[in-house]
Design a protein around this motif. Structure first.
Motif, PDB file in Angstrom:
ATOM      1  N   GLY A  52      55.525  66.285  42.700  1.00  0.00           N
ATOM      2  CA  GLY A  52      56.423  66.533  41.587  1.00  0.00           C
ATOM      3  C   GLY A  52      55.685  66.947  40.338  1.00  0.00           C
ATOM      4  N   VAL A  53      56.442  67.116  39.293  1.00  0.00           N
ATOM      5  CA  VAL A  53      55.916  67.567  38.002  1.00  0.00           C
ATOM      6  C   VAL A  53      56.113  66.445  36.994  1.00  0.00           C
ATOM      7  CG1 VAL A  53      56.156  69.293  36.172  1.00  0.00           C
ATOM      8  CG2 VAL A  53      56.476  69.960  38.569  1.00  0.00           C
ATOM      9  N   THR A  54      55.080  66.169  36.230  1.00  0.00           N
ATOM     10  CA  THR A  54      55.170  65.114  35.224  1.00  0.00           C
ATOM     11  C   THR A  54      55.984  65.574  34.018  1.00  0.00           C
ATOM     12  OG1 THR A  54      53.904  63.570  33.870  1.00  0.00           O
ATOM     13  CG2 THR A  54      52.991  65.789  34.094  1.00  0.00           C
ATOM     14  N   SER A  55      56.613  64.630  33.371  1.00  0.00           N
ATOM     15  CA  SER A  55      57.332  64.938  32.131  1.00  0.00           C
ATOM     16  C   SER A  55      56.443  64.690  30.912  1.00  0.00           C
ATOM     17  CB  SER A  55      58.613  64.102  32.035  1.00  0.00           C
ATOM     18  OG  SER A  55      58.285  62.729  31.988  1.00  0.00           O
ATOM     19  N   LEU A  56      55.204  64.250  31.144  1.00  0.00           N
ATOM     20  CA  LEU A  56      54.279  63.998  30.039  1.00  0.00           C
ATOM     21  C   LEU A  56      53.783  65.314  29.451  1.00  0.00           C
ATOM     22  CD1 LEU A  56      52.044  61.142  31.544  1.00  0.00           C
ATOM     23  CD2 LEU A  56      54.084  60.914  30.118  1.00  0.00           C
ATOM     24  N   SER A  57      53.527  65.303  28.162  1.00  0.00           N
ATOM     25  CA  SER A  57      52.953  66.477  27.502  1.00  0.00           C
ATOM     26  C   SER A  57      51.474  66.600  27.875  1.00  0.00           C
ATOM     27  CB  SER A  57      53.089  66.334  25.988  1.00  0.00           C
ATOM     28  OG  SER A  57      52.233  65.301  25.524  1.00  0.00           O
ATOM     29  N   GLN A  58      50.875  67.737  27.564  1.00  0.00           N
ATOM     30  CA  GLN A  58      49.446  67.915  27.824  1.00  0.00           C
ATOM     31  C   GLN A  58      48.626  66.872  27.068  1.00  0.00           C
ATOM     32  OE1 GLN A  58      48.405  71.985  26.945  1.00  0.00           O
ATOM     33  NE2 GLN A  58      48.995  72.677  28.993  1.00  0.00           N
ATOM     34  N   ASP A  90      47.614  55.129  41.450  1.00  0.00           N
ATOM     35  CA  ASP A  90      47.795  54.653  40.085  1.00  0.00           C
ATOM     36  C   ASP A  90      48.073  55.827  39.149  1.00  0.00           C
ATOM     37  OD1 ASP A  90      47.803  53.028  37.798  1.00  0.00           O
ATOM     38  OD2 ASP A  90      45.621  52.862  37.713  1.00  0.00           O
ATOM     39  N   LEU A  91      47.290  56.898  39.278  1.00  0.00           N
ATOM     40  CA  LEU A  91      47.474  58.069  38.427  1.00  0.00           C
ATOM     41  C   LEU A  91      48.849  58.692  38.636  1.00  0.00           C
ATOM     42  CD1 LEU A  91      46.547  60.192  36.422  1.00  0.00           C
ATOM     43  CD2 LEU A  91      45.225  61.270  38.268  1.00  0.00           C
ATOM     44  N   CYS A  92      49.292  58.819  39.869  1.00  0.00           N
ATOM     45  CA  CYS A  92      50.611  59.407  40.144  1.00  0.00           C
ATOM     46  C   CYS A  92      51.730  58.566  39.550  1.00  0.00           C
ATOM     47  CB  CYS A  92      50.815  59.587  41.650  1.00  0.00           C
ATOM     48  SG  CYS A  92      49.841  60.943  42.333  1.00  0.00           S
ATOM     49  N   ARG A  93      51.617  57.238  39.663  1.00  0.00           N
ATOM     50  CA  ARG A  93      52.634  56.362  39.071  1.00  0.00           C
ATOM     51  C   ARG A  93      52.670  56.535  37.557  1.00  0.00           C
ATOM     52  NH1 ARG A  93      51.207  52.888  43.230  1.00  0.00           N
ATOM     53  NH2 ARG A  93      49.635  51.823  42.014  1.00  0.00           N
ATOM     54  N   ARG A  94      51.505  56.581  36.932  1.00  0.00           N
ATOM     55  CA  ARG A  94      51.452  56.723  35.471  1.00  0.00           C
ATOM     56  C   ARG A  94      51.946  58.099  35.023  1.00  0.00           C
ATOM     57  NH1 ARG A  94      46.041  53.794  33.152  1.00  0.00           N
ATOM     58  NH2 ARG A  94      45.880  52.133  34.691  1.00  0.00           N
ATOM     59  N   LEU A  95      51.756  59.107  35.853  1.00  0.00           N
ATOM     60  CA  LEU A  95      52.269  60.440  35.531  1.00  0.00           C
ATOM     61  C   LEU A  95      53.780  60.521  35.719  1.00  0.00           C
ATOM     62  CD1 LEU A  95      49.540  62.646  37.240  1.00  0.00           C
ATOM     63  CD2 LEU A  95      50.016  62.529  34.773  1.00  0.00           C
ATOM     64  N   GLY A  96      54.340  59.533  36.443  1.00  0.00           N
ATOM     65  CA  GLY A  96      55.774  59.513  36.692  1.00  0.00           C
ATOM     66  C   GLY A  96      56.217  60.457  37.795  1.00  0.00           C
ATOM     67  N   VAL A  97      55.304  60.765  38.716  1.00  0.00           N
ATOM     68  CA  VAL A  97      55.659  61.681  39.808  1.00  0.00           C
ATOM     69  C   VAL A  97      55.914  60.940  41.122  1.00  0.00           C
ATOM     70  CG1 VAL A  97      54.470  63.629  38.768  1.00  0.00           C
ATOM     71  CG2 VAL A  97      53.232  62.182  40.393  1.00  0.00           C
ATOM     72  N   GLY A  98      55.956  59.618  41.067  1.00  0.00           N
ATOM     73  CA  GLY A  98      56.244  58.831  42.261  1.00  0.00           C
ATOM     74  C   GLY A  98      54.986  58.317  42.927  1.00  0.00           C
ATOM     75  N   ASP A  99      55.194  57.667  44.037  1.00  0.00           N
ATOM     76  CA  ASP A  99      54.095  57.073  44.793  1.00  0.00           C
ATOM     77  C   ASP A  99      53.533  58.051  45.808  1.00  0.00           C
ATOM     78  OD1 ASP A  99      54.253  54.549  43.556  1.00  0.00           O
ATOM     79  OD2 ASP A  99      55.886  53.943  44.873  1.00  0.00           O
ATOM     80  N   VAL A 100      52.257  57.858  46.119  1.00  0.00           N
ATOM     81  CA  VAL A 100      51.667  58.614  47.224  1.00  0.00           C
ATOM     82  C   VAL A 100      52.248  58.045  48.520  1.00  0.00           C
ATOM     83  CG1 VAL A 100      49.548  59.127  45.935  1.00  0.00           C
ATOM     84  CG2 VAL A 100      49.646  57.103  47.400  1.00  0.00           C
ATOM     85  N   PRO A 101      52.236  58.806  49.608  1.00  0.00           N
ATOM     86  CA  PRO A 101      52.776  58.286  50.874  1.00  0.00           C
ATOM     87  C   PRO A 101      52.033  57.025  51.324  1.00  0.00           C
ATOM     88  CG  PRO A 101      52.355  60.641  51.028  1.00  0.00           C
ATOM     89  CD  PRO A 101      51.771  60.177  49.723  1.00  0.00           C
ATOM     90  N   ALA A 102      52.753  56.096  51.892  1.00  0.00           N
ATOM     91  CA  ALA A 102      52.175  54.810  52.300  1.00  0.00           C
ATOM     92  C   ALA A 102      51.013  54.973  53.273  1.00  0.00           C
ATOM     93  CB  ALA A 102      53.263  53.929  52.918  1.00  0.00           C
ATOM     94  N   TRP A 103      51.064  55.968  54.145  1.00  0.00           N
ATOM     95  CA  TRP A 103      49.995  56.121  55.135  1.00  0.00           C
ATOM     96  C   TRP A 103      48.649  56.407  54.491  1.00  0.00           C
ATOM     97  CZ3 TRP A 103      47.577  60.780  54.925  1.00  0.00           C
ATOM     98  CH2 TRP A 103      48.295  61.885  54.490  1.00  0.00           C
TER      99      TRP A 103
END
Length: 136
Positions: A52-58, A90-103
C-alpha cells in the motif's frame, strides 16, 4: 510463489521513495541502512509484496526513518528476536500500510518459542540444582 507459505529465513526490506530500507548487524552504529531496491549485496531477491501507500508526508517519513535509525542499533540485531523481518514489519505498521504477511516472520516466531522453552528449562534446572545443594 506458492499460495501456501510455511516461512523460512528471509531478508526483508521496505521500499520507500526508490530506496530499500532494511536492518542488519553492524558492529558500530545503527543497523538500519538503505540500498537500491532488490539489489542488497548480501541477499538474493525473491519477490515484491505490495502493501500500500502511506498517508505520511515526505517529512514525516524522513522523521520516522531517523527515529528508527536510532531505535535499531546494529549490535541489537538477533537472528530470531530482532531481525530484518521484525524491522520491516515495524516500519510498515508505522507507515500505516498494514502488516507484512505472517509467513515472513513465522520461522522467527517458532524460533522464539523454542528459545523461551529452552530458557525456561534452564531456569528450572538451576532452581532444582540450588534446592538440591541446600538439602539437609
Amino acid at each position: 510463489m506458492s499460495p501456501f507459505k510455511f516461512g523460512g529465513l528471509f531478508h526483508a526490506g521496505v521500499e520507500i521513495g526508490g530506496k530499500e530500507w532494511s536492518f542488519g548487524y553492524a558492529a558500530v552504529g545503527s543497523g538500519v541502512h538503505c540500498s537500491t531496491p532488490r539489489k542488497h549485496p548480501l541477499h538474493n531477491y525473491r519477490e515484491t509484496l505490495e502493501l500500500g501507500v502511506t498517508s505520511l508526508s515526505q517529512a514525516e517519513v524522513r522523521s520516522l526513518l531517523e527515529a528508527m535509525v536510532r531505535e535499531y542499533p546494529g549490535r541489537g540485531y538477533h537472528l530470531i528476536r530482532c531481525n530484518c523481518c521484525h524491522f520491516a514489519s515495524d516500519l510498515c505498521r508505522r507507515l500505516g500500510v498494514g502488516d507484512v504477511p505472517a509467513w515472513l516472520e513465522r520461522l522467527a516466531w517458532i524460533g522464539e518459542s523454542l528459545l523461551e522453552a529452552s530458557e525456561g528449562l534452564e531456569r528450572f534446572r538451576c532452581v532444582m540444582e540450588d534446592v538440591a545443594s541446600h538439602a539437609c
